[in-house]
Design a protein around this motif. Sequence first.
Motif, PDB file in Angstrom:
ATOM      1  N   GLN A  73       1.076  -1.349   0.086  1.00 37.83           N
ATOM      2  CA  GLN A  73      -0.217   0.012  -0.607  1.00 37.83           C
ATOM      3  C   GLN A  73       0.548   1.020   0.050  1.00 37.83           C
ATOM      4  O   GLN A  73       0.609   2.364  -0.888  1.00 37.83           O
ATOM      5  CB  GLN A  73      -0.907  -0.024   1.004  1.00 37.83           C
ATOM      6  N   LEU A  74       2.083   1.086   0.654  1.00 34.88           N
ATOM      7  CA  LEU A  74       3.019   2.155   1.076  1.00 34.88           C
ATOM      8  C   LEU A  74       3.722   2.475  -0.611  1.00 34.88           C
ATOM      9  O   LEU A  74       3.911   3.695  -1.275  1.00 34.88           O
ATOM     10  CB  LEU A  74       3.512   2.196   1.855  1.00 34.88           C
ATOM     11  N   GLU A  75       3.849   1.286  -1.282  1.00 36.17           N
ATOM     12  CA  GLU A  75       4.198   1.701  -2.942  1.00 36.17           C
ATOM     13  C   GLU A  75       3.083   2.391  -3.498  1.00 36.17           C
ATOM     14  O   GLU A  75       4.085   3.320  -4.773  1.00 36.17           O
ATOM     15  CB  GLU A  75       4.906  -0.278  -3.241  1.00 36.17           C
ATOM     16  N   THR A  76       2.429   1.821  -2.975  1.00 35.01           N
ATOM     17  CA  THR A  76       1.161   2.497  -4.515  1.00 35.01           C
ATOM     18  C   THR A  76       0.871   3.625  -4.113  1.00 35.01           C
ATOM     19  O   THR A  76       1.118   4.991  -4.858  1.00 35.01           O
ATOM     20  CB  THR A  76       0.420   1.177  -3.745  1.00 35.01           C
ATOM     21  N   ALA A  77       0.767   4.524  -2.738  1.00 32.61           N
ATOM     22  CA  ALA A  77       0.575   5.365  -2.176  1.00 32.61           C
ATOM     23  C   ALA A  77       1.508   6.161  -3.030  1.00 32.61           C
ATOM     24  O   ALA A  77       1.960   7.653  -3.634  1.00 32.61           O
ATOM     25  CB  ALA A  77       0.797   5.528  -0.948  1.00 32.61           C
ATOM     26  N   PHE A  78       3.736   6.113  -3.004  1.00 27.03           N
ATOM     27  CA  PHE A  78       4.599   6.965  -3.235  1.00 27.03           C
ATOM     28  C   PHE A  78       4.653   6.696  -4.173  1.00 27.03           C
ATOM     29  O   PHE A  78       4.625   7.993  -5.565  1.00 27.03           O
ATOM     30  CB  PHE A  78       5.102   6.029  -2.729  1.00 27.03           C
TER      31      PHE A  78
END
Length: 72
Positions: free
Chosen positions: A31-36
Amino acid sequence: MSENTPNANQQPGHDKDSGDLLTELREMGQQLETAFRAAIQSDRAKQLQKDLAGGVREITEQLKTAAKTVQT
């Protein structure tokens, strides 16, 4: 003889809890990768990247000028 005795510090379900935690951490990382990635691809981020690159170029030129001044 102590090799065959179970570890007294182990708790039942400990491996399951560890697996659940790893799964949750993996999902959070995704999820963090997607947001980043979404943030990087935004127009504001692209403008900031251009501004930053321009600032770095300007600093580089100033450092070159200062180095030439010091040499003379």
